[in-house]
Motif scaffolding. Sequence first.
Motif, short mmCIF file in Angstrom:
data_model
loop_
_atom_site.label_atom_id
_atom_site.label_comp_id
_atom_site.label_asym_id
_atom_site.label_seq_id
_atom_site.Cartn_x
_atom_site.Cartn_y
_atom_site.Cartn_z
N THR A 121 4.94 11.78 2.32
CA THR A 121 3.56 12.26 2.22
C THR A 121 3.50 13.68 1.68
OG1 THR A 121 2.84 10.75 3.95
CG2 THR A 121 1.43 12.67 3.55
N SER A 140 -2.07 4.94 0.77
CA SER A 140 -1.24 5.43 1.88
C SER A 140 -1.53 4.63 3.14
CB SER A 140 -1.56 6.91 2.13
OG SER A 140 -1.08 7.32 3.40
N ARG A 194 3.89 13.28 -1.99
CA ARG A 194 2.63 12.76 -2.54
C ARG A 194 1.59 13.88 -2.64
NH1 ARG A 194 -2.35 11.28 0.77
NH2 ARG A 194 -0.97 10.36 2.25
N ASP A 241 2.37 5.11 -0.79
CA ASP A 241 2.97 6.01 0.19
C ASP A 241 3.14 5.24 1.51
OD1 ASP A 241 3.70 8.00 1.95
OD2 ASP A 241 1.93 9.25 1.63
N ASP A 275 -2.90 6.97 5.85
CA ASP A 275 -4.31 7.31 5.66
C ASP A 275 -5.20 6.13 6.04
OD1 ASP A 275 -3.44 9.75 4.72
OD2 ASP A 275 -4.00 9.39 2.63
#
Length: 182
Positions: free
Chosen positions: A25, A43, A28, A93, A46
Amino acid sequence: MTHPPGVPLPRAVVVLVGAAASGKTTLRRRWVAAGLDPGCVVSLDDLRRRLRAEDLHRGAADRGAQAYTLPALRRAARRCDALAGFGVGYLADATHLRRSERRVHVARAAAAGLPAVAVLLPALDVAQLLRRDASRAPEERVPADVLARHAHRRSLLSADGLRADGFEHVLEEPGEPGKAGR
């Protein structure tokens, strides 16, 4: 690394591969800060956070972020299908430590005529992963036994193995991903 050299982003399917807390992350976020369209990022963390927040907003009991993995995976698959289908590509991700998880992205890239790119994060030992994970919010921490499995699975991966999975490009993040790593 600000973005993969020679790889057309976001017109590629880019898959981060590494244990929880290995710096995926953080990497990213650096790429987004360097100009990667955040709308091309998918993600799981997320999505879990978003699903959890939606439940809490509706008054549901707090189940913790990990309880939202299955619905997050479903949303991620739909988002990846849409981005690849439009020929835009995406950055995935998540850990992608299982071959089956990686192969879905390779197949999706091939179907869309996009290059498949793997970014292999460093193999960190369990103690390093535990230290990094401790900096996360308590509800987002990964259990120690899961981190141990992740460390083992990551130790079995190599750039050659990812190429054998079908990735056209494999980028390896060097050693410790830096002080910005999680």
